[in-house]
Design a protein around this motif. Structure first.
Motif, mmCIF file in Angstrom:
data_model
loop_
_atom_site.group_PDB
_atom_site.id
_atom_site.type_symbol
_atom_site.label_atom_id
_atom_site.label_comp_id
_atom_site.label_asym_id
_atom_site.label_seq_id
_atom_site.Cartn_x
_atom_site.Cartn_y
_atom_site.Cartn_z
ATOM 1 N N ARG A 61 0.828 -1.215 0.000
ATOM 2 C CA ARG A 61 0.000 0.000 0.000
ATOM 3 C C ARG A 61 0.856 1.257 0.000
ATOM 4 N N TYR A 62 1.968 1.204 0.708
ATOM 5 C CA TYR A 62 2.852 2.369 0.792
ATOM 6 C C TYR A 62 3.964 2.360 -0.261
ATOM 7 N N GLY A 63 4.132 1.253 -0.960
ATOM 8 C CA GLY A 63 5.195 1.170 -1.944
ATOM 9 C C GLY A 63 6.577 1.047 -1.356
ATOM 10 N N VAL A 64 6.682 0.401 -0.178
ATOM 11 C CA VAL A 64 7.968 0.204 0.496
ATOM 12 C C VAL A 64 8.282 -1.296 0.525
ATOM 13 N N PRO A 65 9.480 -1.712 0.126
ATOM 14 C CA PRO A 65 9.813 -3.141 0.087
ATOM 15 C C PRO A 65 9.770 -3.790 1.474
ATOM 16 N N LEU A 66 9.323 -5.043 1.482
ATOM 17 C CA LEU A 66 9.318 -5.858 2.693
ATOM 18 C C LEU A 66 10.294 -7.007 2.507
ATOM 19 N N VAL A 67 11.220 -7.150 3.463
ATOM 20 C CA VAL A 67 12.230 -8.209 3.456
ATOM 21 C C VAL A 67 11.952 -9.136 4.633
ATOM 22 N N VAL A 68 11.947 -10.436 4.392
ATOM 23 C CA VAL A 68 11.684 -11.432 5.429
ATOM 24 C C VAL A 68 13.005 -11.981 5.941
ATOM 25 N N GLY A 69 13.153 -12.041 7.237
ATOM 26 C CA GLY A 69 14.378 -12.545 7.830
ATOM 27 C C GLY A 69 14.483 -14.051 7.766
ATOM 28 N N GLY A 70 15.434 -14.561 6.991
ATOM 29 C CA GLY A 70 15.824 -15.958 7.048
ATOM 30 C C GLY A 70 14.983 -16.973 6.312
ATOM 31 N N ARG A 71 13.765 -16.632 5.910
ATOM 32 C CA ARG A 71 12.848 -17.629 5.375
ATOM 33 C C ARG A 71 12.445 -17.301 3.942
ATOM 34 N N VAL A 72 13.119 -17.926 2.987
ATOM 35 C CA VAL A 72 12.748 -17.719 1.591
ATOM 36 C C VAL A 72 11.357 -18.268 1.318
ATOM 37 N N ASP A 73 11.001 -19.375 1.979
ATOM 38 C CA ASP A 73 9.673 -19.953 1.759
ATOM 39 C C ASP A 73 8.570 -18.996 2.206
ATOM 40 N N VAL A 74 8.771 -18.342 3.351
ATOM 41 C CA VAL A 74 7.784 -17.374 3.823
ATOM 42 C C VAL A 74 7.753 -16.162 2.899
ATOM 43 N N MET A 75 8.900 -15.716 2.459
ATOM 44 C CA MET A 75 8.963 -14.616 1.497
ATOM 45 C C MET A 75 8.089 -14.909 0.285
ATOM 46 N N LEU A 76 8.256 -16.104 -0.293
ATOM 47 C CA LEU A 76 7.501 -16.459 -1.487
ATOM 48 C C LEU A 76 6.013 -16.630 -1.180
#
Length: 217
Positions: A61-76
């Motif tokens: 909504r804000y156009g700011v990237p979200l990075v997930v710590g340590g978990r590529v599966d959760v990222m995807l």
């Protein structure tokens, strides 16, 4: 600027159960955060995906990237923009294959050797506690880690850091937005205009508190 504007990299702390992560994310972005990092910690994968989806909605909504710590599966699973890898996580080269060319891959490095190796494996940025040791020698943005107050921002930028990390765990509850504004103002004052690409997302510049003090523990 590359894939993200790394100037104010805010690390959200999921361990503070009384704080709604989505509300904290919105407060950080409104305060000037240009990248958010979040980790679900020891929560189940299902719980991490549920929370992560709410955070991803806020970041989009804000156009700011979200990075997930340590978990590529959760990222995807949540459609986040990237992943931050620690020493015990997947190698950056493996994460790159899973995340694709558009994914943002960050690495938490502990020494210059690890920082150089991360860049060589396709990382887009490195989190590092002493940017003066690696900035200029690592061909990716270096984000200064471990800052305790806005007064340390100028020194980190002068040492070559492309941005600074602010950990929500260091901020008094309810004052994350104000602390982000204090850091954003310090970045605005201390950054070399040549250090950032034209068109970068504007940083918030409102004063943090009436007396100018950030809300740190």
């Amino acid at each position: 600027m590359g894939k993200a504007d790394f100037r104010l990299y805010v690390v959200l702390d999921d361990a503070r159960r009384r704080v709604d992560p989505a509300e904290a994310a919105a407060a950080a972005i409104e305060g000037g955060a240009t990248v958010l990092q979040w980790s679900g910690g020891q929560a189940s994968t299902r719980a991490q995906v549920e929370t992560g989806r709410r955070l991803a909605e806020v970041s989009r909504r804000y156009g700011v990237p979200l990075v997930v710590g340590g978990r590529v599966d959760v990222m995807l699973a949540i459609g986040a923009d990237g992943v931050l890898l620690g020493p015990d996580d997947l190698p950056a080269v493996v994460a790159r294959r899973l995340a694709g060319s558009d994914g943002i891959i960050g690495v938490l490095a502990r020494d210059p050797r690890e920082a150089l190796a991360a860049a060589g494996q396709g990382a887009d940025y490195v989190l590092y506690a002493r940017p003066e040791e690696v900035a200029g020698n690592v061909p990716v943005p270096v984000i200064a880690l471990g800052l305790r107050s806005p007064e340390e921002v100028v020194g980190a930028l002068q040492a070559g850091a492309r941005g600074v990390a602010l950990a929500a765990s260091r901020v008094r509850q309810g004052e994350l937005g104000a602390a982000c504004r204090a850091f954003a103002e310090a970045i605005r004052r201390g950054a070399n205009p040549q250090q950032f690409a034209a068109g970068a997302r504007p940083l918030a510049t409102e004063p943090p508190f009436g007396d100018g003090r950030p809300g740190f523990l």
